[in-house]
Design an enzyme around this catalytic site. Sequence first.
Site, mmCIF file in Angstrom:
data_model
loop_
_atom_site.group_PDB
_atom_site.id
_atom_site.type_symbol
_atom_site.label_atom_id
_atom_site.label_comp_id
_atom_site.label_asym_id
_atom_site.label_seq_id
_atom_site.Cartn_x
_atom_site.Cartn_y
_atom_site.Cartn_z
ATOM 1 N N HIS A 203 -33.910 -25.050 -25.269
ATOM 2 C CA HIS A 203 -32.581 -25.007 -24.644
ATOM 3 C C HIS A 203 -32.159 -26.454 -24.487
ATOM 4 O O HIS A 203 -32.769 -27.182 -23.699
ATOM 5 C CB HIS A 203 -32.654 -24.409 -23.232
ATOM 6 C CG HIS A 203 -32.823 -22.924 -23.195
ATOM 7 N ND1 HIS A 203 -32.847 -22.217 -22.008
ATOM 8 C CD2 HIS A 203 -32.950 -22.007 -24.176
ATOM 9 C CE1 HIS A 203 -32.980 -20.932 -22.279
ATOM 10 N NE2 HIS A 203 -33.059 -20.771 -23.576
ATOM 11 N N HIS B 193 -39.875 -19.905 -19.326
ATOM 12 C CA HIS B 193 -38.724 -20.772 -19.027
ATOM 13 C C HIS B 193 -39.017 -21.532 -17.727
ATOM 14 O O HIS B 193 -39.501 -20.945 -16.765
ATOM 15 C CB HIS B 193 -37.465 -19.906 -18.864
ATOM 16 C CG HIS B 193 -36.197 -20.685 -18.759
ATOM 17 N ND1 HIS B 193 -35.829 -21.359 -17.611
ATOM 18 C CD2 HIS B 193 -35.214 -20.922 -19.661
ATOM 19 C CE1 HIS B 193 -34.664 -21.953 -17.810
ATOM 20 N NE2 HIS B 193 -34.274 -21.717 -19.043
ATOM 21 N N ASP C 286 -27.583 -24.947 -24.701
ATOM 22 C CA ASP C 286 -27.664 -24.225 -23.440
ATOM 23 C C ASP C 286 -26.415 -24.553 -22.633
ATOM 24 O O ASP C 286 -26.111 -25.711 -22.386
ATOM 25 C CB ASP C 286 -28.919 -24.663 -22.687
ATOM 26 C CG ASP C 286 -29.242 -23.731 -21.546
ATOM 27 O OD1 ASP C 286 -28.744 -22.591 -21.572
ATOM 28 O OD2 ASP C 286 -29.973 -24.136 -20.633
ATOM 29 N N HIS C 287 -25.718 -23.540 -22.249
ATOM 30 C CA HIS C 287 -24.477 -23.701 -21.479
ATOM 31 C C HIS C 287 -23.488 -24.583 -22.238
ATOM 32 O O HIS C 287 -23.752 -25.029 -23.355
ATOM 33 C CB HIS C 287 -24.758 -24.275 -20.082
ATOM 34 C CG HIS C 287 -25.708 -23.439 -19.288
ATOM 35 N ND1 HIS C 287 -26.186 -23.804 -18.072
ATOM 36 C CD2 HIS C 287 -26.259 -22.225 -19.551
ATOM 37 C CE1 HIS C 287 -27.009 -22.866 -17.609
ATOM 38 N NE2 HIS C 287 -27.060 -21.918 -18.496
HETATM 39 C C1 DNO Z 1 -29.379 -19.308 -17.407
HETATM 40 C C2 DNO Z 1 -30.625 -19.132 -18.179
HETATM 41 C C3 DNO Z 1 -31.744 -18.449 -17.439
HETATM 42 C C4 DNO Z 1 -32.831 -18.033 -18.416
HETATM 43 C C5 DNO Z 1 -33.983 -17.299 -17.788
HETATM 44 C C6 DNO Z 1 -35.071 -17.067 -18.789
HETATM 45 O O1 DNO Z 1 -28.367 -19.619 -17.944
HETATM 46 O O2 DNO Z 1 -31.052 -20.340 -18.714
HETATM 47 O O3 DNO Z 1 -31.263 -17.334 -16.777
HETATM 48 O O4 DNO Z 1 -32.287 -17.183 -19.361
HETATM 49 O O5 DNO Z 1 -34.504 -18.008 -16.722
HETATM 50 O O6 DNO Z 1 -35.964 -16.088 -18.359
#
Ligand code: DNO
Length: 400
Positions: free
Chosen positions: A306, A241, A359-360
């Site tokens: 994401h 990531h 994502d979010h």
């Molecule tokens: C937050 C996430 C991160 C992600 C980590 C992956 O919302 O996108 O915490 O899960 O960095 O290792």
Amino acid sequence: MLLKTWRWFGAKDAVSLDEIKQVGATGIVTALHHIPNGEIWEVSEILKTKDDIENHGLTWEVVESLPVSEGIKQATADRERLISNYCTSLRNLGKCGVRTVVYNFMPVLDWARTDLEYHLPDGTETMYFDFPTFIAFDLFILKRPDGESDYPAHLVELARDIASRMSDDEAEKLAYNIIIKTQGFIDGTIDGKTVNPKQAFLALIERYKQIDEAQLRENLHYFLGKIIPVAEEAGVRMCIHPDDPPFPLLGLPRIAKTVEDFRWILEAVPSEHNGITFCTGSLGVRADNHLPDMIREFGHRIHFLHLRNLKRSENSCFYEAGHLSGDLDMKEIMKAVIEEQIRRRNEGREDWMIPVRPDHGLKLLYDYSRNDNPGYPLLGRMRGLAQLEGLAAGIVGFME
Ligand code: DNO
């Protein structure tokens, strides 16, 4: 054309697996959050979660994350044991048929935001990263020694001014949000149980005194050299990531933020199993990261997506915008994703569909009466997923 997934935080999550089915996702993204960092994920534990997911008619598509312990990032004396445990967990995941694994190599702090309740004019709520406020936290609340030289002088002055106007309560809330609230639930190094979190946080940062970018890269290289052959044998695709935000904070090195960084990571161990989680919201903070080009360049090694959007402002500040609003051209990004999938399908690749999660999401409507983790509201993510699905369907429709 989209393998729609949803992040689920396990039994503690306020969103149940039955509800996730209704939002339209078929794949689950989760981790064994109850197992402490560095310990082995046993087959029996993996199967409990996998069976639970499958009994609800869903599949466990992605592990997010199998956390990389600080000892591996810092290359401490304990590193061999930790890597060996990591490899055992990977083998066990492979045996159970869970084949995509996210990790990150950010020292001490995973993602960072300074305001978790930033209101947009339409009444929705989102998260903001204000760089001068972050620096105010670092230099004047945490009081990290000798930190000033790690930031441009004009930002330090802005930070000094922000700190001087902050009440004690506001300062405490900021520290709590950065060190604990955004970290605890994603298996960060510090959680709500840590005694004196500020001190523990400073002590962790201190351990990186001798570790610059080159050294951190070497430590990542060493880690990849050990785990990728195991991932190959186990049939597991690793995907790093990116750093969020994609620039150094707290004087700590960050090595997964630019095109050059990812070229280096992919070349360090040239295997399909050494791949990327392409997080548009992390990478897109930098206007010099051209995301559709990056998808075209790294596409065959992107194992997980994401997708989210953001709005940048001066001094490297940004807030998370709706999935189709903001500065990132989501239709170009989606088009590049779909083209990559078609290319893979034509090659006969079994993994031609890349799992994607919204994502979010913006907090909206009934989300205000819920208590979801920061960034993970039910309705906001559901809206994001629906928007992404519609966008993909439109693009595919025009291609045919
Ligand atoms: C937050 C996430 C991160 C992600 C980590 C992956 O919302 O996108 O915490 O899960 O960095 O290792």
